[in-house]
Design an enzyme around this catalytic site. Sequence first.
Site, PDB file in Angstrom:
ATOM      1  N   SER A 193       7.008   2.958 -23.576  1.00  0.00           N
ATOM      2  CA  SER A 193       5.629   2.946 -24.048  1.00  0.00           C
ATOM      3  C   SER A 193       4.680   2.556 -22.933  1.00  0.00           C
ATOM      4  CB  SER A 193       5.479   1.940 -25.199  1.00  0.00           C
ATOM      5  OG  SER A 193       4.116   1.729 -25.507  1.00  0.00           O
ATOM      6  N   SER A 194       3.518   3.205 -22.905  1.00  0.00           N
ATOM      7  CA  SER A 194       2.511   2.849 -21.905  1.00  0.00           C
ATOM      8  C   SER A 194       1.801   1.564 -22.282  1.00  0.00           C
ATOM      9  CB  SER A 194       1.484   3.983 -21.777  1.00  0.00           C
ATOM     10  OG  SER A 194       0.817   4.193 -23.010  1.00  0.00           O
ATOM     11  N   CYS A 195       1.922   1.145 -23.525  1.00  0.00           N
ATOM     12  CA  CYS A 195       1.254  -0.075 -23.968  1.00  0.00           C
ATOM     13  C   CYS A 195       2.163  -1.289 -23.859  1.00  0.00           C
ATOM     14  CB  CYS A 195       0.800   0.071 -25.427  1.00  0.00           C
ATOM     15  SG  CYS A 195      -0.373   1.408 -25.680  1.00  0.00           S
ATOM     16  N   GLY A 196       3.444  -1.132 -24.132  1.00  0.00           N
ATOM     17  CA  GLY A 196       4.363  -2.254 -24.080  1.00  0.00           C
ATOM     18  C   GLY A 196       4.147  -3.204 -25.231  1.00  0.00           C
ATOM     19  N   LEU A 197       4.566  -4.441 -25.032  1.00  0.00           N
ATOM     20  CA  LEU A 197       4.416  -5.449 -26.068  1.00  0.00           C
ATOM     21  C   LEU A 197       3.044  -6.086 -25.962  1.00  0.00           C
ATOM     22  CD1 LEU A 197       7.917  -7.121 -25.661  1.00  0.00           C
ATOM     23  CD2 LEU A 197       7.262  -5.358 -27.281  1.00  0.00           C
TER      24      LEU A 197
END
Length: 283
Positions: free
Chosen positions: A113-117
């Site tokens: 994911s490009s957003c991550g956690l």
Amino acid sequence: MGRVTERRKVIRIRDGAISSRPDTLVAEEPLEIRLNGKPLAITMRTPGDDFALAVGFLVSEGVLAGHGDLQNIVYCAGATADGSNTYNVVDVTTAPGVPVPDITLERNVYTTSSCGLCGKASLDAVRTTTRWPINDTPPLHIEADLLASLPDRLRAAQRVFDRTGGLHAAALFTEHGELIDIREDVGRHNAVDKLIGRALQNANLPLTRVILLVSGRASFELAQKAVMAGIPILAAVSAPSSLAVDLATETGLTLVGFLRGHSMNVYAGEHRLALETTTATQS
């Protein structure tokens, strides 16, 4: 194996004149990264330096820290139903005794994911998994003029961009401004992984006395990759994100953004830059 560029037909419209011609485009293909035979992540990349890309990705994920952690890396044969090799699947085998992550759906979402956690969780993850804390002793001391000269050197070294205009670039420079390595990819994070992966393959980690320059913005993901490789300075020609600045501040990374001409913004780690003190008037 996939090529770096491909040709496609394009209809050009210039000042009302219409013509048809072939155009050179940057190639983009998926790369599946397997760890000890198990699927771990898929990334869209420009074919080339795939082994370095996979290795660099695993450094960023805290799986590999040195040349001795890597036992073997191969393209997977029989990657399609008819048994042919697409050169789009690589399998990385770690050396005996190297701890590997729990390969779960949750982890796969995080790594691709490009957003991550959430921000705090991501910062904690980097701080606890890095095996190369930034430790340039004595600290680098870089002149601002030297740093300002690096984007032109990066641009001059880009090969595929001149033909396609569609690639990001990342480069490593010495503290004296000498180009060490440069990689291009459709994804800026892939270009950085290729640099770090090649450094591990050449037994050059940690990268304690280098400058990492990226052609786009400085995201949290890129700052994380720099920290995981022990890189003390990350410079970008565009803007950093707030989370990248937070990570740089916590880890001691020098983060420079908007590096264009003789202008730049220093967001963290200014002690590594030789800055003249001037008085600015705020309006």
